[in-house]
Design a protein around this motif. Structure first.
Motif, PDB file in Angstrom:
ATOM      1  N   GLY A  15       0.602  -1.001  -0.186  1.00 44.44           N
ATOM      2  CA  GLY A  15       0.187  -0.103  -0.155  1.00 44.44           C
ATOM      3  C   GLY A  15       0.986   1.425  -0.196  1.00 44.44           C
ATOM      4  O   GLY A  15       1.961   1.206  -0.162  1.00 44.44           O
TER       5      GLY A  15
ATOM      6  N   PHE B 175      -4.165   1.398   7.331  1.00 46.91           N
ATOM      7  CA  PHE B 175      -3.034   1.403   7.141  1.00 46.91           C
ATOM      8  C   PHE B 175      -2.786   2.482   8.699  1.00 46.91           C
ATOM      9  O   PHE B 175      -3.318   2.740   9.361  1.00 46.91           O
ATOM     10  CB  PHE B 175      -3.108   2.448   5.769  1.00 46.91           C
TER      11      PHE B 175
ATOM     12  N   PHE C 197       4.229   7.995   6.711  1.00 42.16           N
ATOM     13  CA  PHE C 197       3.673   6.385   6.366  1.00 42.16           C
ATOM     14  C   PHE C 197       4.915   5.152   6.080  1.00 42.16           C
ATOM     15  O   PHE C 197       6.080   6.333   5.810  1.00 42.16           O
ATOM     16  CB  PHE C 197       2.585   6.549   4.608  1.00 42.16           C
TER      17      PHE C 197
ATOM     18  N   ASP D  33      -0.840   7.204   0.819  1.00 37.71           N
ATOM     19  CA  ASP D  33      -0.583   7.700   1.745  1.00 37.71           C
ATOM     20  C   ASP D  33       1.584   8.625   1.501  1.00 37.71           C
ATOM     21  O   ASP D  33       2.437   8.279   2.016  1.00 37.71           O
ATOM     22  CB  ASP D  33      -0.157   7.292   2.618  1.00 37.71           C
TER      23      ASP D  33
ATOM     24  N   THR E 227      -8.143   0.526   5.519  1.00 35.02           N
ATOM     25  CA  THR E 227      -8.179   1.751   4.188  1.00 35.02           C
ATOM     26  C   THR E 227      -8.664   1.977   3.181  1.00 35.02           C
ATOM     27  O   THR E 227      -8.237   2.301   2.296  1.00 35.02           O
ATOM     28  CB  THR E 227      -7.691  -0.436   3.939  1.00 35.02           C
TER      29      THR E 227
END
Length: 467
Positions: free
Chosen positions: A264, A440, A457, A268, A412
């Motif tokens: 992912g 996340f 992140f 972010d 998410t």
């Protein structure tokens, strides 16, 4: 700021077993987002003057045209006169704070491009307010000097550029007046960038300098049109602003992209989390202003002066009005059938411009008083019931100001951080029974007086450090 989404159950008045379980999980693993209110930021938010902005916009309009290819020798007309006035204004601001600003011209010669065919010196004006404890860490606010009419190559016709973009430049000057009365840990850059309409060259030149000099540049706030409240769509709105923030970072490597596919980070990037930070500042300190965070580099198919900084890997966003009036952008001055065309000062709302200037000022101040965003943030927890985050210890010059770190997480499909936990002054923490697959995650640094960095992140996708 979006409130915690505790329950996703719909269509039932009674508390379902699923909702009860989620409530239990919420209580066990985290808390609703909390924040220490900062009186100094309320003072800064109230400081921008609509009259100062009006005066500066009028001065810029009075140069007749500020086209990048316009007159440079005159003291009253053209971009040369405009940039010398800006330089002098930064010098006046510096004198009022005991010489706290380093003011200089940032320039290079551009040629052989579609909009600058002949060799032309593109000159921006930059003022730096050095941080007291961590001067190599920077946040930057920018507005554009230049203006244009319908023909992008017309360097002589009257081109007031009142909203586009004298407002963004006036806001930058006003932020410098306000913030120069304070001292910060990190450095603040105030940039009047040239060559925007001809190809974003002022930003490109300054971004190149930042890379060459090793700036730890953690925020670029590009202000481009912050004074219009009446859209061509008929909407009149002085209570919202747009913040455009790109998704995946432009300088992502193939290996970064491969990792992101499995872990992912598409929403972010550091620019996105900078945008979320700005939205939080609006919620907390700017009365009657909501930020619309737009998941796009800029308006559809278009660009602005944050893009050259994004291109080399710096976090950057565009801050601007929500409703544009296209009759007042890039137009020859004229009236046709009772319809006005041209970017003239009577259509600028200076109270609104002051509000967006305040949004910039509190964001710059908060980040410059806060510790740097954590670096080397990593995450682990695949096929485990818990999630572990780790990060590098604060730089030596910041260790005395760090109170600790705060871990954030969200579902998410949630746009904003929902849950958080303060974990102390450590460099690793495990969230027990919080499954990595379902959320996340990110980490922020907190100072002893409660100022907080943006959330970072994990991995290359989210780092605020230049790669």
């Amino acid at each position: 700021m979006q409130k915690s989404n505790i329950s996703r159950a719909t269509g039932a008045l009674a508390l379902s077993a699923t909702t009860a379980l989620m409530l239990s999980s919420f209580a066990a693993h985290g808390q609703a987002i909390s924040y220490k209110d900062q009186p100094k930021l309320h003072e800064i938010a109230a400081a921008p003057s609509a009259e100062n902005l009006r005066r500066d916009v009028q001065q810029l309009v009075d140069f007749g045209t500020r086209h990048t290819l316009s007159e440079t020798e005159s003291d009253t007309v053209g971009i040369g006169a405009a940039r010398r006035w800006i330089y002098a204004e930064f010098q006046r601001i510096s004198a009022a704070c005991g010489g706290c600003l380093e003011v200089y011209y940032s320039s290079d010669v551009i040629a052989n491009t579609p909009r600058i065919p002949d060799p032309t010196e593109v000159v921006s004006v930059v003022a730096i307010q050095r941080g007291k404890t961590d001067p190599s860490r920077y946040v930057l606010m920018a507005g554009d000097i230049d203006s244009r009419v319908t023909d992008i190559m017309d360097a002589t016709s009257e081109s007031p550029g009142a909203n586009d973009n004298a407002t963004g430049l006036a806001g930058t000057l006003e932020a410098a007046r306000i913030l120069s009365q304070h001292e910060f840990h990190g450095s603040i850059v105030y940039a009047a960038l040239s060559g925007e309409e001809q190809g974003l060259f002022g930003g490109e030149i300054l971004a190149r300098q930042a890379v060459e000099e090793g700036w730890r540049l953690h925020a670029v706030l590009n202000n481009d049109m912050i004074g219009n409240i009446a859209g061509i769509n008929g909407v009149i709105d002085n209570t919202t602003a747009r913040v455009f923030a790109e998704g995946t970072r432009q300088n992502e490597t193939l290996e970064d992209a491969r990792r992101r596919r499995f872990t992912g980070g598409e929403v972010d990037s550091p620019s996105r989390n900078l945008g979320r930070y700005i939205s939080w500042m609006s919620d907390r300190y700017i009365p009657n202003l909501d930020v619309m965070l737009v998941y796009r580099l800029d308006r559809f198919g278009r660009g602005g002066h944050h893009r050259p900084f994004n291109d080399v890997g710096f976090p950057g966003v565009r801050i601007m009005e929500t409703n544009e009036h296209y009759d007042r952008q890039h137009q020859d001055l004229r009236n046709e059938d009772g319809r006005h065309f041209g970017d003239t000062i009577e259509f600028v709302d200076f109270d609104y411009a002051a509000k967006l200037t305040a949004l910039n000022a509190v964001t710059l101040a908060s980040m410059a008083w806060a510790p740097a965003p954590p670096s080397e943030v990593e995450i682990a927890g695949a096929v485990q019931p818990s999630t572990t985050l780790s990060w590098a210890a604060a730089a030596k010059q910041e260790q005395d100001m760090i109170a600790g770190y705060r871990i954030y997480w969200r579902y998410t499909d949630a746009p904003n951080w929902q849950f958080s936990r303060d974990v102390g002054n450590v460099t690793e923490f495990t969230l027990e029974n919080v499954v990595i697959d379902n959320y996340f995650f990110g980490v922020a640094a907190i100072s002893k007086d409660g100022f907080e960095s943006p959330v970072v992140f994990p991995g290359a996708a989210g780092t605020f450090d230049l790669r």
